[in-house]
Design a protein around this motif. Structure first.
Motif, PDB file in Angstrom:
ATOM      1  N   LEU A   1       0.874  -1.184   0.039  1.00 51.41           N
ATOM      2  CA  LEU A   1       0.015  -0.018  -0.086  1.00 51.41           C
ATOM      3  C   LEU A   1       0.864   1.267   0.189  1.00 51.41           C
ATOM      4  O   LEU A   1       0.623   2.089  -0.827  1.00 51.41           O
ATOM      5  N   GLY A   2       1.886   1.307   0.819  1.00 52.69           N
ATOM      6  CA  GLY A   2       2.957   2.440   0.962  1.00 52.69           C
ATOM      7  C   GLY A   2       3.519   2.665  -0.425  1.00 52.69           C
ATOM      8  O   GLY A   2       3.648   4.039  -0.862  1.00 52.69           O
ATOM      9  N   MET A   3       3.844   1.639  -1.048  1.00 54.43           N
ATOM     10  CA  MET A   3       4.553   1.722  -2.448  1.00 54.43           C
ATOM     11  C   MET A   3       3.577   2.559  -3.264  1.00 54.43           C
ATOM     12  O   MET A   3       3.922   3.344  -4.536  1.00 54.43           O
ATOM     13  N   ALA A   4       2.414   1.949  -3.671  1.00 53.83           N
ATOM     14  CA  ALA A   4       1.407   2.326  -4.395  1.00 53.83           C
ATOM     15  C   ALA A   4       1.030   3.531  -4.192  1.00 53.83           C
ATOM     16  O   ALA A   4       0.814   4.627  -5.053  1.00 53.83           O
ATOM     17  N   ASN A   5       0.731   4.247  -2.735  1.00 53.34           N
ATOM     18  CA  ASN A   5       0.480   5.575  -2.520  1.00 53.34           C
ATOM     19  C   ASN A   5       1.662   6.337  -3.011  1.00 53.34           C
ATOM     20  O   ASN A   5       1.356   7.402  -3.515  1.00 53.34           O
ATOM     21  N   SER A   6       2.981   5.977  -2.606  1.00 49.50           N
ATOM     22  CA  SER A   6       3.995   7.033  -3.403  1.00 49.50           C
ATOM     23  C   SER A   6       4.012   6.927  -4.773  1.00 49.50           C
ATOM     24  O   SER A   6       4.316   8.099  -5.110  1.00 49.50           O
ATOM     25  N   VAL A   7       3.733   6.131  -5.562  1.00 49.26           N
ATOM     26  CA  VAL A   7       3.534   6.219  -7.092  1.00 49.26           C
ATOM     27  C   VAL A   7       2.590   7.064  -7.304  1.00 49.26           C
ATOM     28  O   VAL A   7       2.714   7.876  -8.316  1.00 49.26           O
ATOM     29  N   LEU A   8       1.408   6.914  -6.768  1.00 54.02           N
ATOM     30  CA  LEU A   8       0.281   7.872  -6.849  1.00 54.02           C
ATOM     31  C   LEU A   8       0.562   9.144  -6.664  1.00 54.02           C
ATOM     32  O   LEU A   8       0.420  10.234  -7.679  1.00 54.02           O
TER      33      LEU A   8
ATOM     34  N   SER B   1       1.733   9.552 -17.568  1.00 49.80           N
ATOM     35  CA  SER B   1       1.633   9.642 -16.178  1.00 49.80           C
ATOM     36  C   SER B   1      -0.159   9.528 -15.686  1.00 49.80           C
ATOM     37  O   SER B   1      -0.145   9.053 -14.597  1.00 49.80           O
ATOM     38  N   LEU B   2      -0.783  10.034 -16.577  1.00 52.46           N
ATOM     39  CA  LEU B   2      -2.086   9.781 -16.314  1.00 52.46           C
ATOM     40  C   LEU B   2      -2.597   8.332 -16.092  1.00 52.46           C
ATOM     41  O   LEU B   2      -3.183   7.763 -14.957  1.00 52.46           O
ATOM     42  N   LEU B   3      -2.116   7.438 -16.936  1.00 49.94           N
ATOM     43  CA  LEU B   3      -2.088   5.908 -16.789  1.00 49.94           C
ATOM     44  C   LEU B   3      -1.496   5.449 -15.593  1.00 49.94           C
ATOM     45  O   LEU B   3      -2.010   4.369 -14.866  1.00 49.94           O
ATOM     46  N   ALA B   4      -0.241   5.672 -15.209  1.00 45.67           N
ATOM     47  CA  ALA B   4       0.391   5.314 -14.133  1.00 45.67           C
ATOM     48  C   ALA B   4      -0.129   5.709 -12.849  1.00 45.67           C
ATOM     49  O   ALA B   4      -0.419   5.016 -11.900  1.00 45.67           O
ATOM     50  N   ALA B   5      -0.773   6.875 -12.714  1.00 47.65           N
ATOM     51  CA  ALA B   5      -1.465   7.336 -11.519  1.00 47.65           C
ATOM     52  C   ALA B   5      -2.854   6.353 -11.362  1.00 47.65           C
ATOM     53  O   ALA B   5      -3.206   6.213 -10.073  1.00 47.65           O
ATOM     54  N   ARG B   6      -3.471   6.140 -12.529  1.00 46.48           N
ATOM     55  CA  ARG B   6      -4.727   5.319 -12.264  1.00 46.48           C
ATOM     56  C   ARG B   6      -4.471   3.995 -11.969  1.00 46.48           C
ATOM     57  O   ARG B   6      -5.113   3.525 -11.143  1.00 46.48           O
ATOM     58  N   ASN B   7      -3.377   3.216 -12.482  1.00 48.34           N
ATOM     59  CA  ASN B   7      -2.856   2.173 -12.072  1.00 48.34           C
ATOM     60  C   ASN B   7      -2.490   2.088 -10.831  1.00 48.34           C
ATOM     61  O   ASN B   7      -2.656   1.119 -10.299  1.00 48.34           O
ATOM     62  N   ALA B   8      -1.721   2.993 -10.334  1.00 46.75           N
ATOM     63  CA  ALA B   8      -1.364   2.732  -8.914  1.00 46.75           C
ATOM     64  C   ALA B   8      -2.708   3.034  -7.976  1.00 46.75           C
ATOM     65  O   ALA B   8      -2.682   2.324  -6.992  1.00 46.75           O
ATOM     66  N   PHE B   9      -3.700   3.598  -8.312  1.00 41.48           N
ATOM     67  CA  PHE B   9      -4.897   3.929  -7.502  1.00 41.48           C
ATOM     68  C   PHE B   9      -5.688   2.623  -7.539  1.00 41.48           C
ATOM     69  O   PHE B   9      -6.125   2.146  -6.628  1.00 41.48           O
ATOM     70  N   LEU B  10      -5.653   1.640  -8.649  1.00 44.40           N
ATOM     71  CA  LEU B  10      -6.277   0.435  -8.725  1.00 44.40           C
ATOM     72  C   LEU B  10      -5.588  -0.480  -7.670  1.00 44.40           C
ATOM     73  O   LEU B  10      -6.199  -1.307  -7.358  1.00 44.40           O
ATOM     74  N   GLU B  11      -4.406  -0.553  -7.680  1.00 49.51           N
ATOM     75  CA  GLU B  11      -3.619  -1.242  -6.730  1.00 49.51           C
ATOM     76  C   GLU B  11      -3.737  -0.748  -5.208  1.00 49.51           C
ATOM     77  O   GLU B  11      -3.840  -1.686  -4.375  1.00 49.51           O
ATOM     78  N   ILE B  12      -3.974   0.521  -5.133  1.00 49.58           N
ATOM     79  CA  ILE B  12      -4.183   1.025  -3.734  1.00 49.58           C
ATOM     80  C   ILE B  12      -5.623   0.256  -3.640  1.00 49.58           C
ATOM     81  O   ILE B  12      -5.855  -0.258  -2.247  1.00 49.58           O
TER      82      ILE B  12
ATOM     83  N   THR C   1     -17.733   3.645 -12.348  1.00 47.75           N
ATOM     84  CA  THR C   1     -17.294   4.894 -12.574  1.00 47.75           C
ATOM     85  C   THR C   1     -15.909   5.168 -13.113  1.00 47.75           C
ATOM     86  O   THR C   1     -15.764   5.861 -13.950  1.00 47.75           O
ATOM     87  N   MET C   2     -14.933   4.183 -12.885  1.00 51.77           N
ATOM     88  CA  MET C   2     -13.660   4.265 -13.500  1.00 51.77           C
ATOM     89  C   MET C   2     -13.567   3.960 -14.866  1.00 51.77           C
ATOM     90  O   MET C   2     -12.649   4.263 -15.637  1.00 51.77           O
ATOM     91  N   ASN C   3     -14.704   3.166 -15.272  1.00 47.80           N
ATOM     92  CA  ASN C   3     -14.929   2.825 -16.829  1.00 47.80           C
ATOM     93  C   ASN C   3     -15.296   3.812 -17.494  1.00 47.80           C
ATOM     94  O   ASN C   3     -15.538   3.898 -18.783  1.00 47.80           O
ATOM     95  N   MET C   4     -15.814   5.041 -16.908  1.00 45.68           N
ATOM     96  CA  MET C   4     -16.602   6.001 -17.688  1.00 45.68           C
ATOM     97  C   MET C   4     -15.614   6.938 -18.432  1.00 45.68           C
ATOM     98  O   MET C   4     -14.364   7.137 -18.053  1.00 45.68           O
ATOM     99  N   GLU C   5     -15.941   7.838 -19.326  1.00 48.25           N
ATOM    100  CA  GLU C   5     -15.007   8.626 -19.976  1.00 48.25           C
ATOM    101  C   GLU C   5     -14.615   9.736 -19.191  1.00 48.25           C
ATOM    102  O   GLU C   5     -15.342  10.507 -18.422  1.00 48.25           O
TER     103      GLU C   5
END
Length: 510
Positions: free
Chosen positions: A342-349, A397-408, A435-439
């Motif tokens: 969790l800590g690592m995913a938070n840091s990436v976000l 960066s947008l996709l990396a933030a999104r993926n980090a949040f999915l991991e969180i 919601t995350m699948n919406m435009e």
């Protein structure tokens, strides 16, 4: 003389549970929901013999609750004695008043300022407290009137609407619980405490908050904010009977930030008990070395914070925290592994959101173009937008933030299952996935400790309207709250006196 100060509510978007322990950080956003404290004298003039008085008057009015509490203030000990009905008092307000007066006495050394302080206290303190509608739940009244669960209905409420209580209910033991105010989980007690402390310290001359928000903020302004923070944290901890992480109070004082908690030892058991030694206790707190860490943090441009109220039953944060701590003790190896992930995913976000802020600063045209285009597309199509290196970095960066949040979210769900608590309940998971699948949706999750109370989303461009409509259709009430990175602020006059737009109707639904 009148002083009006305000402080914001908060949303913890990352760092739930971890933020309770140093050195884990949390990402907390301050919001447009604000508490206001108005301080003015009770008596404009003093009688000749008043300087010999040992007591003064304090009146606290909460118009939204139709409550008024009166007190006698011991000028020697800075302690309050309630003189009105017991149920009229509020422990957070009472501690905020006592600690602020004691802090003013402990920190003001100038003779002229001390005389002014003594006079202001002898004139009595007339304090009015107001909270934005956003702090309170009006969902039941809306449903009772058969009105749609929409932001437009919330907009139709008059500002600082009267507050209703949940009805008396039986708890699990069969006892009847007293009615409580229905809230939306934005940290109302922290915002209220911070607003009262800020207003009183400025009114009494212990701090000068006039320069807040100006680019010329200097070290003295920072010191003043630090005093507001130390006093608000102490008063809040005593009022709630425990030393929490303090991220809600810190956000109320300083605004949106990356926060690491203070060491609980700073508020030792002797200090927390307060008692008749309050002036000495507060002097220690005001001059003590607070080791919390705060770094400015806010959402990148063209991103919008949206909050929703599912209305599927409340969650008790203290009991959920207790369950997680119990799980940590029973399965230290697994819990340590989960917290590490969790800590690592938070840091990436955090890293990616900061990166997006920097990209917006350095390459605004490319950033604006990509974000506005992504707001009309699902994430699967974002990569198709990049036509040059800068746009590619922004999409990445947008996709990396999104993926980090999915991991969180994944690890928070795992922790919930292991601890036997609904951190992200199944009903929320379905809503958040949809919601995350919406435009144009970057993030969607449960804030803070999770549970049934609230959901949030971070959207791109103008896509928040579509998300709000989808939530309304799914039985979730979209709130009017947005991010506002400011902390405590001095206000110009009573907020109730501000002109309300004629475009806003005033349907009363409570």
């Amino acid at each position: 003389m009148e002083v009006v100060a305000s402080a914001p509510g908060k949303v913890l978007v990352a760092g739930g549970y971890l933020v309770l322990e140093r050195p884990n950080p949390g990402l907390v956003l301050s919001t447009t929901a604000r508490f206001y404290a108005i301080v003015r004298p009770i008596h404009e003039e003093l009688s000749p013999g008043s300087w010999a008085w040992g007591w003064s008057d304090v009146k606290v009015t909460s118009p939204q609750l139709s409550r008024e509490a009166t007190y006698k203030l011991s000028l020697k000990h800075s302690m309050l004695q309630l003189t009105s009905a017991r149920e009229s008092g509020n422990p957070f307000v009472e501690q905020a008043i006592q600690f602020s007066i004691a802090a003013a006495k402990a920190t003001i050394t100038d003779k002229e300022k001390k005389d002014t302080l003594d006079k202001l206290l002898l004139q009595g303190l007339n304090i009015t407290i107001l909270g934005s509608n956003d702090f309170y739940s009006y969902r039941k009244q809306i449903e009772a009137r058969g009105l749609p669960l929409s932001p437009e209905v919330l907009l139709s409420l008059p500002p600082f609407c009267s507050i209703t209580f949940n009805s008396e209910v039986a708890n699990g033991t069969g006892e009847i619980c007293k009615p409580e105010v229905a809230k939306t989980g934005l940290g109302s007690s922290a915002a209220m405490t911070a607003s009262v402390v800020a207003a009183l310290l400025h009114y009494l001359g212990a701090v000068n908050l006039s320069c807040l928000g100006q680019s010329s903020n200097d070290s003295s302004t920072e010191r003043d904010l630090d005093l507001v923070h130390a006093i608000a944290q102490s008063a809040h901890c005593i009022a709630q009977g425990k030393i929490g992480s303090g991220f809600d109070v810190s956000a109320a004082v300083y605004g949106s930030q990356r926060y690491t908690r203070f060491s609980p030892e700073i508020l030792s058991s002797a200090q927390v008990t307060g008692g008749s030694c309050l002036p000495e206790v507060v002097a220690d707190i005001a001059t003590g070395k607070w080791d919390h860490e705060k770094t400015r943090f806010s959402l990148p441009p063209l991103m919008c914070l949206l909050l929703g109220e599912p209305g599927t039953g409340g969650s008790s944060t203290p009991s959920m925290v207790g369950s997680v701590k119990k799980w940590q003790k029973s399965d230290p190896e697994k819990s340590k592994d989960t917290w590490s992930k969790l800590g690592m995913a938070n840091s990436v976000l955090e890293e990616q959101l900061r990166n997006l802020n920097k990209l917006a600063e350095d390459h605004w045209e490319a950033y604006e173009s990509v974000v506005r285009s992504c707001s009309h597309l699902t994430c699967m199509k974002w990569t198709e937008l990049a036509t040059n290196q800068h746009e590619e970095l922004i999409v990445r960066s947008l996709l990396a933030a999104r993926n980090a949040f999915l991991e969180i979210r994944l690890h928070m769900r795992e922790m919930g299952v292991a601890a036997g608590i609904p951190i992200e309940p199944e009903s929320q998971t379905q809503l958040l996935d949809a919601t995350m699948n919406m435009e144009g949706v970057l993030l969607a999750g449960v804030p803070g400790a999770g549970g049934f109370d609230a959901v949030f989303s971070v959207t791109l461009g103008e896509s928040s309207g579509a998300v709000a409509n989808a939530w309304s259709s799914a039985g979730v009430l979209p709130l009017l709250v947005r991010e506002d990175s400011r902390g405590v602020s001095l206000e110009i006059g009573d907020p109730r006196a501000r002109e309300v737009s004629t475009a806003v109707s005033s349907i009363q639904i409570n």
